[in-house]
Design a protein around this motif. Structure first.
Motif, PDB file in Angstrom:
ATOM      1  N   THR A 146       0.829  -1.204   0.000  1.00 38.98           N
ATOM      2  CA  THR A 146       0.000   0.000   0.000  1.00 38.98           C
ATOM      3  C   THR A 146       0.865   1.256   0.000  1.00 38.98           C
ATOM      4  O   THR A 146       0.596   2.225  -0.724  1.00 38.98           O
TER       5      THR A 146
ATOM      6  N   PHE B 182       1.091   4.359  -3.033  1.00 41.74           N
ATOM      7  CA  PHE B 182       0.974   5.819  -2.936  1.00 41.74           C
ATOM      8  C   PHE B 182       2.176   6.510  -3.573  1.00 41.74           C
ATOM      9  O   PHE B 182       2.051   7.365  -4.448  1.00 41.74           O
TER      10      PHE B 182
ATOM     11  N   SER C 269       1.027  12.898  -3.641  1.00 45.38           N
ATOM     12  CA  SER C 269       0.571  11.851  -2.731  1.00 45.38           C
ATOM     13  C   SER C 269      -0.321  12.409  -1.632  1.00 45.38           C
ATOM     14  O   SER C 269      -1.356  11.818  -1.319  1.00 45.38           O
TER      15      SER C 269
ATOM     16  N   LEU D  63      -4.148  10.985  -1.394  1.00 44.60           N
ATOM     17  CA  LEU D  63      -4.637  10.690  -0.046  1.00 44.60           C
ATOM     18  C   LEU D  63      -6.128  11.000   0.149  1.00 44.60           C
ATOM     19  O   LEU D  63      -6.877  10.114   0.581  1.00 44.60           O
TER      20      LEU D  63
ATOM     21  N   LEU E 214      -8.986   8.052   0.803  1.00 39.19           N
ATOM     22  CA  LEU E 214      -9.803   7.980   2.015  1.00 39.19           C
ATOM     23  C   LEU E 214     -11.283   7.847   1.652  1.00 39.19           C
ATOM     24  O   LEU E 214     -12.013   7.060   2.261  1.00 39.19           O
TER      25      LEU E 214
ATOM     26  N   PRO F 258      -8.071  -0.342   2.426  1.00 38.91           N
ATOM     27  CA  PRO F 258      -7.104   0.744   2.138  1.00 38.91           C
ATOM     28  C   PRO F 258      -6.238   0.437   0.924  1.00 38.91           C
ATOM     29  O   PRO F 258      -5.946   1.328   0.122  1.00 38.91           O
TER      30      PRO F 258
ATOM     31  N   ILE G 177      -6.167   2.577  -3.080  1.00 37.62           N
ATOM     32  CA  ILE G 177      -5.016   3.228  -3.725  1.00 37.62           C
ATOM     33  C   ILE G 177      -4.514   2.404  -4.902  1.00 37.62           C
ATOM     34  O   ILE G 177      -3.987   2.957  -5.871  1.00 37.62           O
TER      35      ILE G 177
ATOM     36  N   THR H 238       7.060   9.084   4.725  1.00 41.84           N
ATOM     37  CA  THR H 238       5.875   8.676   3.977  1.00 41.84           C
ATOM     38  C   THR H 238       5.437   7.264   4.371  1.00 41.84           C
ATOM     39  O   THR H 238       4.265   6.931   4.287  1.00 41.84           O
TER      40      THR H 238
ATOM     41  N   LEU I 259       3.256   7.745   7.230  1.00 43.44           N
ATOM     42  CA  LEU I 259       1.998   8.371   6.817  1.00 43.44           C
ATOM     43  C   LEU I 259       1.089   7.388   6.065  1.00 43.44           C
ATOM     44  O   LEU I 259      -0.068   7.192   6.423  1.00 43.44           O
ATOM     45  N   PHE I 260       1.617   6.755   4.997  1.00 42.28           N
ATOM     46  CA  PHE I 260       0.753   5.931   4.139  1.00 42.28           C
ATOM     47  C   PHE I 260       0.693   4.464   4.578  1.00 42.28           C
ATOM     48  O   PHE I 260      -0.296   3.796   4.352  1.00 42.28           O
TER      49      PHE I 260
ATOM     50  N   TYR J   3      -2.595   6.291   7.516  1.00 39.27           N
ATOM     51  CA  TYR J   3      -3.710   6.090   6.567  1.00 39.27           C
ATOM     52  C   TYR J   3      -4.543   4.868   6.943  1.00 39.27           C
ATOM     53  O   TYR J   3      -5.781   4.911   6.953  1.00 39.27           O
ATOM     54  N   HIS J   4      -3.856   3.767   7.288  1.00 38.36           N
ATOM     55  CA  HIS J   4      -4.573   2.551   7.666  1.00 38.36           C
ATOM     56  C   HIS J   4      -5.329   2.736   8.973  1.00 38.36           C
ATOM     57  O   HIS J   4      -6.471   2.286   9.109  1.00 38.36           O
TER      58      HIS J   4
END
Lengths: 569, 201
Positions: free
Chosen positions: A137, A141, A177, A182, A186, A224, A228, B15, B18-19, B23-24
Motif C-alpha cells: 500500500t 501511494f 501523494s 490521499l 480515504l 485501504p 489506492i 511517507t 503516513l501511508f 492512513y490505515h
C-alpha cells in the motif's frame, strides 16, 4: 445485454464528467494555487517536506530532478525489499506468513517500485499484514505520486521560456501523494468498506460451513490497499484473485467506484495539462484522440465477451450472459470487458475477471492497450508516453508540410527527436525480444511442459501467455494471463529487469527532453505554425499512434490471439 | 549525492509512517465505528458464536436439499482464491465444461439449453457467492423434492432473495447462494445430516 451496455456507457460518461473538475484541482495543486482542501492537507504537506529536508521553493533542473527521483526510488527499493525478506520477524503477521524467497522478492519489489504491480506471489499466502501495509500500500501511494510528479515536471517545462528549472521533485511527489491521492483514497476506501471490503487486523476467519466442512477465510487490511491500487494505476491486489475477489470488489456499486478510480486521474491529467499550459482546446483535442482509440477497444471487448465462447456454444448450453469462465456473476460480461480495457490502457493492471480466460479477441484488446500504453495514460507516466507520440506526430506533420516542426512555440530539433525515439523504441524492443527469448528457451528445452511447466494452455493461447507477460512488464501494467507459471527464476528475473528499464527509460528520457524544451526560447505562433489543437493534427496523431504504436505488434498478434480466434470460430 | 540519499531515506521513513501507518489507522477507526460488520468480513455466526461463513464468500454445497454455487477452480478455498486460467480454446477446458453440463443435466433432469453457462464455468475468484436467478430456478425442483416441499414455496424464496441490479441497470440480478440456503433451513427443516457427505476440502 441492453441494460448492461447502458451501464458501460454510463461509467465512461461519469468518469469523463468528473475528470474535468479533478483535473482542474490537480492543476491548482501543482501550480501552487489555493484549493478548498488546503486547511487540512497543506499542514501535512509542509510536515513531510520539512522532515525530508526540502525547502518548498527549492528549484531543480532536469538532471537534479532525475537524480532526486532515482535516489528516492533506490532507497524505497532497498527498504521494502528488506521488509518482505524479513516479514516473518516483523509484527502484524496473524496468519504466520514466511519470508519471501530472494528472486521472488526481487521481482515483487521491482514490480511495486516501478508502479507495475505484476504479482508472482499470491497475497493471502505471500505477504503478512505488515508487508501489505508498509510495502504494497505504501509503494502504491509513493510510486503513483512519482509518476504524476514526472508528468507535472514535463508540463511545467512546456510553459517555461529560456529557463533550466522544471520544479522540485520532492515538492511534486509530496503534493501528488498528500493532496491528490490521499483524500481520494480515504473517500474510495470508505465506500469500499461500506460495500463489504474488510479492514481488520484479526487474521483469517475459521468457519464450519452449513454442510459441516471447515473453511478458512483470509481477510485483512483490504479496503485501504484496494482504494489506492485503483487510484494510483497500481493494480496489485490484496488477494491473488485481485478485484474478482468479493472482499476486494463486493458489489456492482463497488465495481463502479473501482472502475471510476481506474479512469479518474488518468483522464483528469489531460485537463491538468490544458490548465497548466493554458490550452484548453489542446486538452479537448487530446482527450478526443484518446477516446477515439478507447471506445473502439471497449466496443470490441464488450461484443466479444457478451457474445460468448464459440467452443461453449457448441455444447448447447444457454450462453445468453456471455463468456463467463473467470468472471463473476455480480459484474457480468460487459462490465468485465470494460474493466479489462480500462485497466490496460491506463497501466493499472488490476482485474475483475481472469484475463487468461477472456475470448481470443476480447483478450487481444488488453494487449493493444498495453502496446499503445498512452491512452489517458497511467497516473502521469501514461501521458508521458503520449507526449512522445505527440513529438513524433509533430515531426511527421512538419515533414509532410515542409515546415520546421514545433511544439507550443518550441522548435523540435535533432536532440528532441533522438530522445523521443529512444523512449518510443524501447517499449516494443522489450516486449518482442523478451517474448522471443522466452519462446526460444521453451523450444530449446526438451519436454518443456514437464521441465519448465510455464504454459497452462496449449497452442496459440500458450504463446499469448508469454507475450502478455512481457507486454505487461514493459507497460508497467501488472495484469497477467495468470495461467503462466511465472514464479520461476527465469520469469522473476527477466520481467523484473524489463520492469525496471521500462519504468526509468521512459521517465528520464522525457525529463531530459523537458529540460531541453524549457531552455529554448518560445516563439510566437504565427499563421504558419502547425496548430496542435486542430482536427487535422488530431487525426495525424491518431494515425501515428495506430501505425507506429501498433503495426510493430501485428505479427505477434496474428501468432497469438488472432490465430486462436480463427481456430475457435 | 550523499545529500540526495539522505533525503531519500528521510522521505521514505516519513511517507512510510503516513501511508503505511496513519492512513490505515484512520480507515480502520472509521470502519470500526461506521461499518463494524463489513470490515470484519460480513461473517454469519451460529447462536453459539461459531462462524458459518461469509455472505460474500461462496462455500461448497453438495447435498440435494441445497442450492449449489458456481463451479470453483480452487475448491472454494477462501485462503487461496483464484480462477482456472483456462484459455477459451483449451481442449481440456472444453471437455471439463462438457462434463459439468452432463452432470448438471443429470442432476437437475433438464436439457442442455436449460443449463445456464454460469453453472458450467468456474468463477474468477473461485468463491463467487452469487448465481443468476435462472441458475437458481434450475435447481428449485430438485431442492423442493429433496425436502419434500412444494416447488412454488422454493420459487417464492428465490424471488425474495433475488438482488436486482443497482438502480435497475448497473450490474446483474443475482441470488446469494449461502443466504438463500440459510433461508431455506429457517423456513423448512434442514435435510437430515446423513444426507451430507464430508468431502475433505
Amino acid at each position: 445485454m441492453g441494460t448492461e451496455a447502458v451501464a458501460v456507457g454510463a461509467v465512461i460518461l461519469f468518469a469523463t464528467a468528473t475528470s474535468v473538475p479533478l483535473g482542474r484541482y490537480m492543476a491548482r495543486v501543482f501550480s501552487g494555487r489555493r484549493t478548498w482542501l488546503d486547511p487540512v492537507l497543506v499542514p501535512i504537506e509542509r510536515l513531510v517536506l520539512r522532515l525530508t529536508g526540502v525547502r518548498a521553493d527549492e528549484q531543480q533542473n532536469w538532471k537534479q530532478y532525475s537524480v532526486s527521483l532515482l535516489a528516492s526510488n533506490v532507497v524505497l527499493w532497498l527498504a521494502t525489499f528488506a521488509i518482505v525478506s524479513l516479514q516473518k520477524m516483523l509484527p502484524l503477521d496473524p496468519d504466520g506468513i514466511g519470508n519471501m524467497e530472494p528472486t521472488l522478492a526481487f521481482n515483487t519489489i521491482s514490480s511495486f517500485v516501478t508502479n507495475t504491480n505484476l504479482q508472482h506471489y499470491s497475497g493471502e499466502t505471500g505477504l503478512s499484514y505488515f508487508s501489505q501495509m508498509f510495502e504494497a500500500t505504501f509503494l502504491q501511494f509513493v510510486t503513483a505520486a512519482t509518476g504524476i510528479a514526472a508528468c507535472v515536471a514535463l508540463l511545467r517545462a512546456l510553459t517555461r521560456d529560456r529557463e533550466t528549472h522544471i520544479g522540485n521533485f520532492y515538492v511534486d511527489v509530496t503534493r501528488a501523494s498528500v493532496r491528490v491521492l490521499l483524500p481520494l483514497a480515504l473517500v474510495v476506501g470508505t465506500l469500499l468498506m461500506w460495500q463489504g471490503s474488510p479492514m481488520t487486523f484479526r487474521g483469517a476467519a475459521r468457519a464450519i460451513t452449513v454442510e459441516g466442512r471447515p473453511q478458512t477465510i483470509a481477510r485483512g487490511v483490504v479496503a485501504p490497499l484496494v482504494a489506492i491500487k485503483q487510484l494510483g494505476t497500481n493494480g496489485g491486489g490484496y488477494f491473488g484473485s485481485n478485484s474478482t475477489h468479493p472482499y476486494e470488489n463486493p458489489s456492482p456499486l463497488s465495481d463502479l467506484v473501482e472502475t471510476w478510480s481506474i479512469l479518474a486521474i488518468p483522464m483528469g491529467m489531460i485537463w491538468t495539462l490544458g490548465d497548466m499550459v493554458r490550452r484548453q482546446r489542446l486538452a479537448v483535442m487530446l482527450f478526443a484522440v484518446m477516446v477515439a482509440m478507447y471506445i473502439p477497444m471497449v466496443t470490441v471487448a464488450v461484443a466479444q465477451e457478451a457474445g460468448g465462447n464459440p467452443g461453449i456454444a457448441r455444447l448447447g448450453v444457454d450462453q445468453a450472459s456471455g463468456s463467463m469462465e473467470g468472471k463473476e456473476v455480480r459484474f457480468g460480461a460487459p462490465l468485465s470487458a470494460l474493466w479489462a480495457v480500462s485497466t490496460t490502457v491506463t497501466s493499472n493492471g488490476s482485474v475483475n475477471a481472469m484475463h487468461d480466460s477472456l475470448t481470443p479477441l476480447g483478450g487481444l484488446m488488453p494487449m493493444v492497450g498495453m502496446w499503445i500504453n498512452g491512452i489517458f495514460g497511467g497516473v502521469g507516466v501514461g501521458f508521458i508516453n503520449m507526449f512522445i507520440f505527440i513529438i513524433v506526430a509533430v515531426f511527421v506533420a512538419g515533414m509532410m508540410i515542409g515546415r520546421t516542426p514545433e511544439l507550443l512555440g518550441k522548435k523540435i530539433e535533432s536532440r528532441e527527436i533522438k530522445l523521443a525515439s529512444l523512449a518510443l523504441l524501447w517499449h516494443p524492443l522489450a516486449i518482442l525480444v523478451g517474448t522471443a527469448i522466452a519462446c526460444h528457451v521453451w523450444t530449446a528445452t526438451a519436454h518443456p511442459g514437464v521441465a519448465l511447466g510455464w504454459l497452462h494452455n496449449p497452442g496459440p493461447h500458450g504463446f499469448s501467455e508469454m507475450l502478455y507477460e512481457f507486454s505487461s512488464a514493459a507497460a508497467n501494467n501488472g495484469s497477467g494471463f495468470e495461467g503462466l507459471g511465472d514464479n520461476t527464476a527465469f520469469w522473476n528475473i527477466s520481467t523484473g529487469l524489463v520492469m525496471l528499464l521500462s519504468r526509468y527509460i521512459p521517465i528520464i528520457a522525457p525529463l531530459a527532453l523537458a529540460g531541453s524544451l524549457a531552455a529554448k526560447p518560445g516563439m510566437p505562433e504565427t499563421a504558419g505554425s502547425l496548430r496542435l489543437d486542430s482536427a487535422t493534427y488530431g487525426f495525424t496523431l491518431w494515425a501515428v499512434v495506430a501505425i507506429l504504436g501498433l503495426l510493430m505488434f501485428m505479427p505477434v498478434a496474428v501468432l497469438g490471439p488472432i490465430a486462436e480466434y480463427l481456430t475457435l470460430r | 549525492m550523499v545529500k540526495e540519499i539522505k533525503r531519500g531515506m528521510a522521505f521514505t521513513v516519513v511517507t512510510m509512517v503516513l501511508f503505511g501507518g496513519a492512513y490505515h489507522v484512520a480507515l480502520w477507526a472509521l470502519g470500526r465505528v461506521a461499518f463494524p460488520d463489513q470490515t470484519e468480513g460480513s461473517l454469519i455466526r451460529r447462536p453459539d458464536g461459531t462462524i458459518i461463513g461469509s455472505t460474500l464468500i461462496a462455500q461448497a454445497f453438495t447435498g440435494p436439499g441445497y442450492f449449489h454455487p458456481r463451479p470453483s477452480a480452487v475448491g472454494y478455498n477462501a485462503a487461496s482464491t483464484g480462477g482456472s486460467n483456462d484459455g477459451p480454446s483449451n481442449p481440456e477446458f472444453l471437455k471439463a465444461v462438457e462434463e459439468r453440463r452432463d452432470a448438471t443435466m443429470a442432476l437437475e433432469r433438464v436439457r442442455a439449453n436449460q443449463v445456464p453457462s454460469e453453472m458450467v464455468t468456474a468463477s474468477g475468484s473461485g468463491v463467487d457467492p452469487d448465481i443468476p436467478p435462472d441458475a437458481a430456478d434450475l435447481q428449485a425442483a430438485r431442492v423442493a423434492s429433496a425436502r419434500g416441499i412444494p416447488v412454488a414455496r422454493v420459487r417464492q424464496l428465490i424471488e425474495a432473495h433475488t438482488e436486482p441490479p443497482a438502480w435497475g441497470f448497473f450490474g446483474r440480478a443475482r441470488v446469494n447462494v449461502l443466504e438463500l440456503n440459510l433461508a431455506l433451513d429457517r423456513a423448512f427443516t434442514a435435510p437430515a445430516p446423513a444426507a451430507v457427505k464430508y468431502s475433505g476440502r
